[in-house]
Design an enzyme around this catalytic site. Structure first.
Site, mmCIF file in Angstrom:
data_model
loop_
_atom_site.group_PDB
_atom_site.id
_atom_site.type_symbol
_atom_site.label_atom_id
_atom_site.label_comp_id
_atom_site.label_asym_id
_atom_site.label_seq_id
_atom_site.Cartn_x
_atom_site.Cartn_y
_atom_site.Cartn_z
ATOM 1 N N ASP A 31 0.863 -1.186 0.000
ATOM 2 C CA ASP A 31 0.000 0.000 0.000
ATOM 3 C C ASP A 31 0.900 1.237 0.000
ATOM 4 O O ASP A 31 1.901 1.278 0.733
ATOM 5 C CB ASP A 31 -0.890 -0.019 1.249
ATOM 6 C CG ASP A 31 -2.107 0.892 1.119
ATOM 7 O OD1 ASP A 31 -3.236 0.380 1.222
ATOM 8 O OD2 ASP A 31 -1.930 2.110 0.897
ATOM 9 N N THR A 35 -4.195 6.914 0.355
ATOM 10 C CA THR A 35 -5.491 7.119 1.018
ATOM 11 C C THR A 35 -5.653 6.174 2.211
ATOM 12 O O THR A 35 -6.525 6.388 3.043
ATOM 13 C CB THR A 35 -6.676 6.920 0.045
ATOM 14 O OG1 THR A 35 -6.537 5.647 -0.591
ATOM 15 C CG2 THR A 35 -6.710 8.007 -1.021
ATOM 16 N N PHE A 69 -6.861 -4.566 -4.208
ATOM 17 C CA PHE A 69 -7.781 -3.495 -3.796
ATOM 18 C C PHE A 69 -7.235 -2.107 -4.125
ATOM 19 O O PHE A 69 -8.003 -1.139 -4.144
ATOM 20 C CB PHE A 69 -8.022 -3.540 -2.278
ATOM 21 C CG PHE A 69 -8.625 -4.821 -1.802
ATOM 22 C CD1 PHE A 69 -9.999 -5.019 -1.855
ATOM 23 C CD2 PHE A 69 -7.826 -5.845 -1.320
ATOM 24 C CE1 PHE A 69 -10.560 -6.212 -1.429
ATOM 25 C CE2 PHE A 69 -8.370 -7.042 -0.891
ATOM 26 C CZ PHE A 69 -9.740 -7.227 -0.947
ATOM 27 N N SER A 113 -16.487 -2.921 -9.264
ATOM 28 C CA SER A 113 -17.541 -2.030 -8.765
ATOM 29 C C SER A 113 -18.790 -2.080 -9.624
ATOM 30 O O SER A 113 -18.716 -2.284 -10.851
ATOM 31 C CB SER A 113 -16.993 -0.600 -8.772
ATOM 32 O OG SER A 113 -18.020 0.328 -8.561
ATOM 33 N N TYR A 138 -13.959 6.501 -13.289
ATOM 34 C CA TYR A 138 -13.766 5.475 -12.264
ATOM 35 C C TYR A 138 -14.355 4.146 -12.730
ATOM 36 O O TYR A 138 -13.670 3.106 -12.747
ATOM 37 C CB TYR A 138 -14.408 5.912 -10.942
ATOM 38 C CG TYR A 138 -14.502 4.799 -9.930
ATOM 39 C CD1 TYR A 138 -13.353 4.226 -9.395
ATOM 40 C CD2 TYR A 138 -15.742 4.293 -9.526
ATOM 41 C CE1 TYR A 138 -13.432 3.176 -8.487
ATOM 42 C CE2 TYR A 138 -15.834 3.255 -8.622
ATOM 43 C CZ TYR A 138 -14.684 2.695 -8.101
ATOM 44 O OH TYR A 138 -14.770 1.660 -7.212
ATOM 45 N N LYS A 142 -12.427 0.540 -13.870
ATOM 46 C CA LYS A 142 -12.691 -0.783 -13.275
ATOM 47 C C LYS A 142 -13.104 -1.784 -14.363
ATOM 48 O O LYS A 142 -12.714 -2.955 -14.324
ATOM 49 C CB LYS A 142 -13.789 -0.669 -12.214
ATOM 50 C CG LYS A 142 -13.328 0.052 -10.947
ATOM 51 C CD LYS A 142 -12.436 -0.841 -10.096
ATOM 52 C CE LYS A 142 -11.868 -0.129 -8.898
ATOM 53 N NZ LYS A 142 -10.997 -0.990 -8.082
ATOM 54 N N ARG A 276 -27.269 14.619 -6.966
ATOM 55 C CA ARG A 276 -25.849 14.676 -7.305
ATOM 56 C C ARG A 276 -25.732 14.216 -8.754
ATOM 57 O O ARG A 276 -26.365 13.227 -9.138
ATOM 58 C CB ARG A 276 -25.118 13.687 -6.381
ATOM 59 C CG ARG A 276 -23.798 14.118 -5.877
ATOM 60 C CD ARG A 276 -23.268 13.255 -4.758
ATOM 61 N NE ARG A 276 -23.403 11.816 -4.949
ATOM 62 C CZ ARG A 276 -22.946 10.914 -4.100
ATOM 63 N NH1 ARG A 276 -22.320 11.271 -2.999
ATOM 64 N NH2 ARG A 276 -23.103 9.627 -4.310
HETATM 65 N N1 UFG Z 1 -26.128 10.431 -0.568
HETATM 66 C C1 UFG Z 1 -26.791 11.441 0.101
HETATM 67 N N2 UFG Z 1 -26.067 12.212 0.993
HETATM 68 C C2 UFG Z 1 -24.742 12.005 1.222
HETATM 69 C C3 UFG Z 1 -24.072 10.971 0.521
HETATM 70 C C4 UFG Z 1 -24.798 10.210 -0.368
HETATM 71 O O1 UFG Z 1 -27.985 11.657 -0.082
HETATM 72 O O2 UFG Z 1 -24.143 12.725 2.028
HETATM 73 C C5 UFG Z 1 -26.903 9.577 -1.470
HETATM 74 C C6 UFG Z 1 -26.346 9.490 -2.870
HETATM 75 O O3 UFG Z 1 -26.861 10.503 -3.677
HETATM 76 C C7 UFG Z 1 -26.775 8.090 -3.285
HETATM 77 C C8 UFG Z 1 -26.751 7.293 -1.973
HETATM 78 O O4 UFG Z 1 -26.832 8.275 -0.938
HETATM 79 O O5 UFG Z 1 -28.068 8.091 -3.764
HETATM 80 C C9 UFG Z 1 -25.478 6.499 -1.772
HETATM 81 O O6 UFG Z 1 -24.358 7.346 -2.007
HETATM 82 P P1 UFG Z 1 -22.862 6.913 -1.715
HETATM 83 O O7 UFG Z 1 -22.002 8.094 -2.067
HETATM 84 O O8 UFG Z 1 -22.755 6.359 -0.345
HETATM 85 O O9 UFG Z 1 -22.610 5.711 -2.729
HETATM 86 P P2 UFG Z 1 -22.844 5.673 -4.319
HETATM 87 O O10 UFG Z 1 -24.082 4.850 -4.545
HETATM 88 O O11 UFG Z 1 -22.788 6.986 -4.952
HETATM 89 O O12 UFG Z 1 -21.510 4.930 -4.748
HETATM 90 C C10 UFG Z 1 -21.415 3.541 -4.772
HETATM 91 C C11 UFG Z 1 -19.970 3.156 -4.515
HETATM 92 C C12 UFG Z 1 -19.103 3.617 -5.660
HETATM 93 C C13 UFG Z 1 -19.674 3.133 -6.959
HETATM 94 C C14 UFG Z 1 -21.107 3.550 -7.119
HETATM 95 C C15 UFG Z 1 -21.705 2.973 -8.368
HETATM 96 O O13 UFG Z 1 -19.505 3.719 -3.311
HETATM 97 O O14 UFG Z 1 -17.798 3.081 -5.508
HETATM 98 O O15 UFG Z 1 -21.871 3.089 -6.016
HETATM 99 O O16 UFG Z 1 -22.509 3.906 -8.981
HETATM 100 F F1 UFG Z 1 -18.961 3.645 -7.989
#
Ligand code: UFG
Length: 320
Positions: A31, A35, A69, A113, A138, A142, A276
């Site tokens: 590693d 991060t 990873f 992913s 990203y 992958k 988002r």
């Molecule tokens: N969300 C919020 N508030 C926050 C953070 C997230 O409302 O503070 C929402 C997001 O919009 C989403 C859900 O919560 O609808 C989950 O969000 P995350 O950021 O926790 O995870 P993601 O679904 O965006 O991301 C995951 C993985 C990524 C991968 C992605 C695939 O963590 O590695 O799914 O689209 F790329």
């Protein structure tokens, strides 16, 4: 087995390392700590601080398998600045695979992913046979590695398993999520519950879902880690296989907020905000392939996932 774990100082890598050690395996972690955290590497593993491109220096023919990873993993960051994503995730993995070939390592398990699928055509659970059309560098990086692994297994006989994670959360064996830049829902909500600051944000309240917020498949990191052990056992020379890792069920953002309020007993103020960019309405895994072929079964509930993440959050706050 004698194993190399790249990225073993990160969230999922450290949990998997802890589980591998518990099962009696010998683990070297590679590693660069870009991060990850040195003190996240479980006791009993050897840590080599170096870039994944230096893998040739730590591999030797006695290594039975690699669990890979090490990667950059923020969707939004990859859109804003793609270069590091191609460099680390694709060039880094290529260097690793060249080292794997040179030293005759026969098996590799890859941390892929759900981002490889991009925006699904419907709300139905996503299958491994569905089109993979990533919508971010990203996800594309992958997917590129999945193709790389397929070609390596065909040409060089590598036994490779690519595990496509949906939303991973929770903590296990003292290891959990410790990102300096936190974007994920569960740790953000727990940070607010722990009193770190103001309020949490709900991104998007106008999705075509049961309560208007986005639905995701939240998988406990302990269940996820166990799938890696099954994958190691099932990797066969010359075979490349992709498996989705998710529970097969979804929870909305509001349902996760409610779970966090119930588990922590703390107020979690939230503010609604627009979607988002690039977030699909629903991402849920069809996990029949992993269940059938790997003999894997996710067993932990969302409540358990949040409770274990909360315990980890509190322990870390007490430790600093
Ligand atoms: N969300 C919020 N508030 C926050 C953070 C997230 O409302 O503070 C929402 C997001 O919009 C989403 C859900 O919560 O609808 C989950 O969000 P995350 O950021 O926790 O995870 P993601 O679904 O965006 O991301 C995951 C993985 C990524 C991968 C992605 C695939 O963590 O590695 O799914 O689209 F790329």
């Amino acid at each position: 087995m004698k194993l190399l774990v790249t990225g073993g100082a990160g969230y999922v890598g450290s949990v998997v390392t802890a589980l591998l050690l518990r099962e009696g395996h010998e683990v070297t972690v590679l590693d660069d700590l870009s991060t990850g955290h040195a003190d996240a590497v479980p006791e009993g593993a050897r840590l080599v601080v170096a870039d994944v491109r230096e893998a040739a220096d730590v591999l030797d023919p006695s290594v039975d398998a690699v669990l890979h990873f090490a990667a950059k993993s923020l969707v939004g960051e990859s859109v804003a600045d793609p270069g590091p994503y191609w460099r680390t995730n694709v060039s880094g993995t290529l260097a690793l695979l060249e080292a794997v070939r040179r030293h005759g390592v026969r098996r590799l398990v890859f941390s892929s992913s759900a981002a490889t699928y991009g925006e699904p055509a419907s709300d139905a659970p996503i299958r491994e046979t569905d089109p993979a059309v990533p919508t971010s560098p990203y996800g594309a990086s992958k997917l590129a590695v999945d193709h790389m692994l397929e070609s390596w297994s065909r040409a060089h006989g590598l036994g490779a398993v690519s595990l496509r994670y949906f939303n991973v959360a929770g903590a296990h064996l003292g290891c959990g999520e410790r990102h300096d830049t936190e974007t994920h829902l569960v740790p953000n909500l727990l940070g607010v519950a722990a009193g770190e600051g103001g309020h949490a944000t709900v991104f998007g309240t106008d999705y075509p879902t049961r309560d208007g917020t986005a639905v995701r498949d939240y998988l406990h990191v302990a269940d996820l880690a166990e799938a890696h052990l099954r994958a190691l056992e099932h990797a066969r020379p010359g075979v490349f296989r992709v498996h989705n890792l998710g529970t097969g069920g979804g929870h909305s953002v509001r349902e996760v907020i409610e779970a966090v309020r119930r588990v922590t007993g703390r107020p979690v103020p939230v503010v609604d905000s627009p979607r988002r960019a690039g977030d699909p309405a629903v991402l849920v895994a069809a996990n029949d392939r992993a269940r059938g072929e790997l003999g894997w079964e996710p067993v932990r509930t969302l409540e358990q996932t949040v409770a274990d993440a909360w315990e980890f959050t509190l322990a870390r706050r007490n430790a600093v």
